[in-house]
Design a protein around this motif. Structure first.
Motif, mmCIF file in Angstrom:
data_model
loop_
_atom_site.group_PDB
_atom_site.id
_atom_site.type_symbol
_atom_site.label_atom_id
_atom_site.label_comp_id
_atom_site.label_asym_id
_atom_site.label_seq_id
_atom_site.Cartn_x
_atom_site.Cartn_y
_atom_site.Cartn_z
ATOM 1 N N LYS A 119 -98.454 -109.069 -2.770
ATOM 2 C CA LYS A 119 -98.794 -107.653 -2.692
ATOM 3 C C LYS A 119 -98.795 -107.301 -1.212
ATOM 4 O O LYS A 119 -99.476 -107.947 -0.416
ATOM 5 N N ALA A 120 -97.991 -106.291 -0.867
ATOM 6 C CA ALA A 120 -97.851 -105.955 0.556
ATOM 7 C C ALA A 120 -97.524 -104.480 0.735
ATOM 8 O O ALA A 120 -97.011 -103.823 -0.172
ATOM 9 N N LEU A 121 -97.830 -103.986 1.935
ATOM 10 C CA LEU A 121 -97.361 -102.683 2.388
ATOM 11 C C LEU A 121 -96.118 -102.954 3.221
ATOM 12 O O LEU A 121 -96.123 -103.853 4.074
ATOM 13 N N CYS A 122 -95.047 -102.208 2.970
ATOM 14 C CA CYS A 122 -93.768 -102.501 3.618
ATOM 15 C C CYS A 122 -93.140 -101.244 4.206
ATOM 16 O O CYS A 122 -93.386 -100.134 3.737
ATOM 17 N N ALA A 123 -92.305 -101.463 5.198
ATOM 18 C CA ALA A 123 -91.486 -100.399 5.770
ATOM 19 C C ALA A 123 -90.166 -101.005 6.202
ATOM 20 O O ALA A 123 -90.135 -102.088 6.801
ATOM 21 N N SER A 124 -89.083 -100.333 5.858
ATOM 22 C CA SER A 124 -87.755 -100.729 6.318
ATOM 23 C C SER A 124 -87.103 -99.518 6.965
ATOM 24 O O SER A 124 -87.193 -98.400 6.446
ATOM 25 N N THR A 125 -86.455 -99.750 8.088
ATOM 26 C CA THR A 125 -85.735 -98.695 8.785
ATOM 27 C C THR A 125 -84.247 -98.960 8.665
ATOM 28 O O THR A 125 -83.797 -100.089 8.902
ATOM 29 N N TYR A 126 -83.514 -97.917 8.290
ATOM 30 C CA TYR A 126 -82.066 -98.010 8.123
ATOM 31 C C TYR A 126 -81.376 -97.077 9.111
ATOM 32 O O TYR A 126 -81.874 -95.981 9.392
ATOM 33 N N LEU A 127 -80.219 -97.503 9.595
ATOM 34 C CA LEU A 127 -79.365 -96.711 10.462
ATOM 35 C C LEU A 127 -78.100 -96.369 9.697
ATOM 36 O O LEU A 127 -77.470 -97.265 9.111
ATOM 37 N N GLN A 128 -77.727 -95.095 9.684
ATOM 38 C CA GLN A 128 -76.468 -94.713 9.067
ATOM 39 C C GLN A 128 -75.374 -94.937 10.100
ATOM 40 O O GLN A 128 -75.283 -94.237 11.098
ATOM 41 N N ASP A 129 -74.580 -95.959 9.862
ATOM 42 C CA ASP A 129 -73.512 -96.371 10.775
ATOM 43 C C ASP A 129 -72.188 -95.961 10.142
ATOM 44 O O ASP A 129 -71.677 -96.655 9.257
ATOM 45 N N GLU A 130 -71.680 -94.816 10.572
ATOM 46 C CA GLU A 130 -70.503 -94.183 9.972
ATOM 47 C C GLU A 130 -70.752 -93.919 8.503
ATOM 48 O O GLU A 130 -71.592 -93.099 8.180
ATOM 49 N N ASP A 131 -70.132 -94.638 7.593
ATOM 50 C CA ASP A 131 -70.273 -94.309 6.172
ATOM 51 C C ASP A 131 -71.182 -95.266 5.407
ATOM 52 O O ASP A 131 -71.208 -95.251 4.192
ATOM 53 N N ARG A 132 -71.941 -96.109 6.107
ATOM 54 C CA ARG A 132 -72.829 -97.038 5.397
ATOM 55 C C ARG A 132 -74.177 -97.147 6.093
ATOM 56 O O ARG A 132 -74.309 -96.869 7.282
ATOM 57 N N TRP A 133 -75.164 -97.574 5.316
ATOM 58 C CA TRP A 133 -76.515 -97.770 5.835
ATOM 59 C C TRP A 133 -76.712 -99.246 6.155
ATOM 60 O O TRP A 133 -76.305 -100.109 5.385
ATOM 61 N N LEU A 134 -77.348 -99.522 7.304
ATOM 62 C CA LEU A 134 -77.701 -100.893 7.691
ATOM 63 C C LEU A 134 -79.186 -100.954 8.000
ATOM 64 O O LEU A 134 -79.723 -100.093 8.712
ATOM 65 N N ARG A 135 -79.857 -101.982 7.489
ATOM 66 C CA ARG A 135 -81.276 -102.202 7.768
ATOM 67 C C ARG A 135 -81.393 -102.703 9.206
ATOM 68 O O ARG A 135 -80.756 -103.673 9.586
ATOM 69 N N PHE B 185 -81.301 -92.019 11.060
ATOM 70 C CA PHE B 185 -82.268 -93.039 10.675
ATOM 71 C C PHE B 185 -83.039 -92.615 9.435
ATOM 72 O O PHE B 185 -83.340 -91.439 9.259
ATOM 73 N N ALA B 186 -83.353 -93.583 8.589
ATOM 74 C CA ALA B 186 -84.208 -93.346 7.423
ATOM 75 C C ALA B 186 -85.226 -94.472 7.358
ATOM 76 O O ALA B 186 -84.879 -95.645 7.552
ATOM 77 N N ILE B 187 -86.463 -94.117 7.107
ATOM 78 C CA ILE B 187 -87.536 -95.102 6.967
ATOM 79 C C ILE B 187 -88.045 -95.049 5.536
ATOM 80 O O ILE B 187 -88.428 -93.984 5.048
ATOM 81 N N LEU B 188 -88.025 -96.205 4.889
ATOM 82 C CA LEU B 188 -88.598 -96.345 3.557
ATOM 83 C C LEU B 188 -89.956 -97.017 3.716
ATOM 84 O O LEU B 188 -90.058 -98.063 4.366
ATOM 85 N N SER B 189 -90.980 -96.442 3.144
ATOM 86 C CA SER B 189 -92.296 -97.088 3.165
ATOM 87 C C SER B 189 -92.809 -97.125 1.732
ATOM 88 O O SER B 189 -92.575 -96.206 0.952
ATOM 89 N N TYR B 190 -93.506 -98.229 1.409
ATOM 90 C CA TYR B 190 -93.919 -98.431 0.024
ATOM 91 C C TYR B 190 -94.919 -99.571 -0.081
ATOM 92 O O TYR B 190 -95.096 -100.359 0.840
ATOM 93 N N ARG B 191 -95.549 -99.633 -1.247
ATOM 94 C CA ARG B 191 -96.430 -100.739 -1.616
ATOM 95 C C ARG B 191 -95.649 -101.588 -2.605
ATOM 96 O O ARG B 191 -95.084 -101.068 -3.555
ATOM 97 N N VAL B 192 -95.588 -102.903 -2.379
ATOM 98 C CA VAL B 192 -94.802 -103.778 -3.254
ATOM 99 C C VAL B 192 -95.695 -104.794 -3.956
ATOM 100 O O VAL B 192 -96.701 -105.248 -3.401
ATOM 101 N N SER B 193 -95.312 -105.103 -5.171
ATOM 102 C CA SER B 193 -95.864 -106.228 -5.916
ATOM 103 C C SER B 193 -94.653 -107.030 -6.380
ATOM 104 O O SER B 193 -93.822 -106.517 -7.132
ATOM 105 N N ALA B 194 -94.523 -108.254 -5.877
ATOM 106 C CA ALA B 194 -93.335 -109.065 -6.165
ATOM 107 C C ALA B 194 -93.751 -110.398 -6.765
ATOM 108 O O ALA B 194 -94.724 -111.020 -6.323
ATOM 109 N N GLU B 195 -92.992 -110.827 -7.783
ATOM 110 C CA GLU B 195 -93.306 -112.084 -8.474
ATOM 111 C C GLU B 195 -92.118 -113.030 -8.409
ATOM 112 O O GLU B 195 -90.967 -112.608 -8.486
ATOM 113 N N LYS B 196 -92.467 -114.309 -8.264
ATOM 114 C CA LYS B 196 -91.481 -115.383 -8.218
ATOM 115 C C LYS B 196 -92.094 -116.568 -8.951
ATOM 116 O O LYS B 196 -93.299 -116.803 -8.837
#
Length: 117
Positions: free
Chosen positions: A92-108, A74-85
């Motif tokens: 503007k948000a605080l974010c976290a995404s968790t990824y699972l290494q499933d064999e040879d690829r990462w899945l959120r 498992f890998a957890i990415l945490s960060y502060r984002v500023s996104a424009e559209k």
């Protein structure tokens, strides 16, 4: 975690924001959980995709205060984002995404956003 592996994950996370719903779906586990500011709140599995069609495709995304934590497959990415559209206020948000290494690829397997000022 090597710098190359971290780069792969950060690239996936940026594309999650900028490349649209289909790209996000391709890198997300089937029964993932995502938590967005209300509404919509907590979404899981197929509930996610109608919401992401509206919430991806950001024109620019800046991720600051980046952190990576890894524990086994498992890998957890945490960060502060500023996104424009176009025609929307800057997110503007605080974010976290968790990824699972499933064999040879990462899945959120989870993503969470908390509005920040």
């Amino acid at each position: 975690m090597s710098p190359r592996e971290q780069g792969v994950l950060w690239d996936m996370e940026e594309k999650f924001w900028t490349s649209g719903g289909e790209s996000a779906r391709a890198t997300t586990a089937t029964n993932a959980v995502m938590i967005f500011p209300y509404p919509p709140g907590i979404l899981q599995g197929d509930q996610i995709w109608p919401h992401l069609r509206q919430r991806t495709g950001w024109r620019s995304v800046v991720m600051a205060e980046r952190r990576v934590t890894r524990c086994r497959d498992f890998a957890i990415l945490s960060y502060r984002v500023s996104a424009e559209k176009p025609d929307e206020p800057t997110l503007k948000a605080l974010c976290a995404s968790t990824y699972l290494q499933d064999e040879d690829r990462w899945l959120r397997i989870s993503h969470q956003q908390t509005v920040a000022t």
